[in-house]
Design a protein around this motif. Structure first.
Motif, PDB file in Angstrom:
ATOM      1  N   VAL A  86       0.905  -1.282   0.093  1.00  0.00           N
ATOM      2  CA  VAL A  86       0.026  -0.178   0.135  1.00  0.00           C
ATOM      3  C   VAL A  86       0.864   1.123   0.073  1.00  0.00           C
ATOM      4  CG1 VAL A  86      -1.517   1.278   1.216  1.00  0.00           C
ATOM      5  CG2 VAL A  86      -1.916  -1.079   1.143  1.00  0.00           C
ATOM      6  N   ARG A 141      -2.497  -1.340  -3.348  1.00  0.00           N
ATOM      7  CA  ARG A 141      -3.512  -0.238  -3.229  1.00  0.00           C
ATOM      8  C   ARG A 141      -2.665   1.071  -3.314  1.00  0.00           C
ATOM      9  NH1 ARG A 141      -6.506  -3.368  -4.448  1.00  0.00           N
ATOM     10  NH2 ARG A 141      -8.452  -4.084  -3.364  1.00  0.00           N
ATOM     11  N   VAL A 143      -3.386   5.285  -2.581  1.00  0.00           N
ATOM     12  CA  VAL A 143      -4.365   6.180  -2.261  1.00  0.00           C
ATOM     13  C   VAL A 143      -3.700   7.565  -2.291  1.00  0.00           C
ATOM     14  CG1 VAL A 143      -6.204   6.962  -0.552  1.00  0.00           C
ATOM     15  CG2 VAL A 143      -5.632   4.595  -0.696  1.00  0.00           C
ATOM     16  N   ILE A 183      -4.227  -3.850  -8.909  1.00  0.00           N
ATOM     17  CA  ILE A 183      -3.893  -2.760  -8.000  1.00  0.00           C
ATOM     18  C   ILE A 183      -4.841  -1.618  -8.197  1.00  0.00           C
ATOM     19  CG2 ILE A 183      -2.200  -0.920  -7.715  1.00  0.00           C
ATOM     20  CD1 ILE A 183      -0.121  -2.711  -8.906  1.00  0.00           C
ATOM     21  N   GLY A 184      -5.709  -1.210  -6.993  1.00  0.00           N
ATOM     22  CA  GLY A 184      -6.756  -0.211  -7.044  1.00  0.00           C
ATOM     23  C   GLY A 184      -5.982   1.027  -6.578  1.00  0.00           C
ATOM     24  N   VAL A 185      -6.416   2.202  -7.221  1.00  0.00           N
ATOM     25  CA  VAL A 185      -5.912   3.509  -7.403  1.00  0.00           C
ATOM     26  C   VAL A 185      -7.212   4.553  -7.082  1.00  0.00           C
ATOM     27  CG1 VAL A 185      -4.485   5.286  -7.945  1.00  0.00           C
ATOM     28  CG2 VAL A 185      -4.029   3.047  -8.601  1.00  0.00           C
ATOM     29  N   ALA A 233      -7.979   1.496   0.809  1.00  0.00           N
ATOM     30  CA  ALA A 233      -6.845   0.636   0.801  1.00  0.00           C
ATOM     31  C   ALA A 233      -7.200  -0.913   0.965  1.00  0.00           C
ATOM     32  CB  ALA A 233      -5.661   1.122   1.892  1.00  0.00           C
ATOM     33  N   SER A 234      -8.288  -1.083   1.351  1.00  0.00           N
ATOM     34  CA  SER A 234      -8.804  -2.355   1.836  1.00  0.00           C
ATOM     35  C   SER A 234      -9.214  -3.373   0.679  1.00  0.00           C
ATOM     36  CB  SER A 234     -10.105  -2.321   2.844  1.00  0.00           C
ATOM     37  OG  SER A 234     -11.221  -1.957   2.131  1.00  0.00           O
ATOM     38  N   GLU A 238     -11.896  -2.439  -3.787  1.00  0.00           N
ATOM     39  CA  GLU A 238     -11.347  -2.673  -4.979  1.00  0.00           C
ATOM     40  C   GLU A 238     -12.173  -2.158  -6.080  1.00  0.00           C
ATOM     41  OE1 GLU A 238      -8.962  -6.056  -6.876  1.00  0.00           O
ATOM     42  OE2 GLU A 238     -11.299  -6.623  -7.583  1.00  0.00           O
ATOM     43  N   SER A 241     -11.905   1.796  -7.041  1.00  0.00           N
ATOM     44  CA  SER A 241     -10.879   2.188  -7.804  1.00  0.00           C
ATOM     45  C   SER A 241     -10.972   3.257  -8.940  1.00  0.00           C
ATOM     46  CB  SER A 241      -9.963   1.099  -8.379  1.00  0.00           C
ATOM     47  OG  SER A 241      -8.749   1.457  -9.037  1.00  0.00           O
TER      48      SER A 241
END
Length: 255
Positions: A86, A141, A143, A183-185, A233-234, A238, A241
């Motif tokens: 993260v 993640r 953020v 990867i989530g942003v 960030a969890s 997702e 994102s």
């Protein structure tokens, strides 16, 4: 992808005080291990580190305005934590520079400073962390800490508002680019929130007007913003994102 709910390796830029400290505390309380980054406030960063629940946290110093400094921060964090799962891009500058009052040379220098720290450091750390996440193969993640000012304008801090708008756009571009890698942003766009730095403004002559910006007649706490960052960030976030999450107590409503 196997992205864990806790026990993650988290790099937080600009975590020596204020919101960065609150974010570090939220992740540590969740059972994650945190790399507390600082630029020049080593003692305050140490205080942040000492305030964290759990073990395995570390301090990482470095000037993010320089590409080599950003690389050193990412390398040191990954080495101390064993990787990065993260990234929270919190480090920023916000120096007053209204156009009618600011000489040209100062204007140019302050714009360069805001772009270097607020935008380019965010882009560079995102690249460095995301490439590690891709190599690790477990997703991740990112953020970004944006701002309400990106949408409503910042007449006394125009470079801050502009760079935060760019951070929001960067986050959305990376959300599309990095989704195939798990990867989530996402970004948060806080309004006014209480920290030690702004405490004199809240207790001074402009305090009542600041509180009146929100129909709740208060400002946020840093803890409230940190909890939203923790959720984004969890694993459960997702599908968020690409979002820009307004955290301003209905003080500014976008359409």
């Amino acid at each position: 992808m196997n992205f864990p709910a806790s026990g993650r390796r988290v790099l937080i830029s600009g975590a020596s005080r204020g919101l960065g400290r609150a974010v570090a505390q939220a992740f540590a309380a969740n059972g994650d291990r945190v790399a507390v980054h600082y630029g020049s406030r080593a003692e305050e960063a140490r205080a942040t580190l000492d305030s964290l629940d759990g073990t395995g946290h570390t301090l990482v110093g470095g000037d993010l305005a320089e590409p080599a400094g950003a690389a050193g921060v990412a390398d040191s964090a990954a080495e101390a934590l064993g990787g990065i799962d993260v990234l929270v891009n919190n480090a920023a500058v916000n120096i007053r520079h209204p156009l009618p009052e600011t000489p040209y040379e100062e204007w140019v220098a302050l714009w360069q400073r805001h772009v270097s720290v607020n935008l380019l450091a965010t882009a560079n750390l995102s690249h460095l962390a995301a490439r590690r996440m891709i190599e690790q193969g477990g997703g991740g993640r990112i953020v970004n800490i944006g701002s309400r000012g990106a949408f409503r304008g910042e007449p006394d801090h125009p470079a801050y508002g502009a760079t935060k708008a760019a951070v929001h756009a960067l986050g959305q571009s990376l959300a599309v680019s990095l989704a195939p890698h798990g990867i989530g942003v996402a970004s948060v766009a806080p309004g006014f929130f209480a920290t030690e730095r702004v405490a004199p403004r809240l207790t001074g002559p402009e305090g009542a007007a600041i509180l009146a910006q929100s129909p709740f007649h208060r400002v946020a706490s840093a803890h409230e913003i940190a909890e939203a960052v923790l959720w984004l960030a969890s694993p459960a976030a997702e599908w968020s994102s690409g979002t820009i999450l307004d955290l301003n107590g209905a003080s500014h409503l976008r359409t």
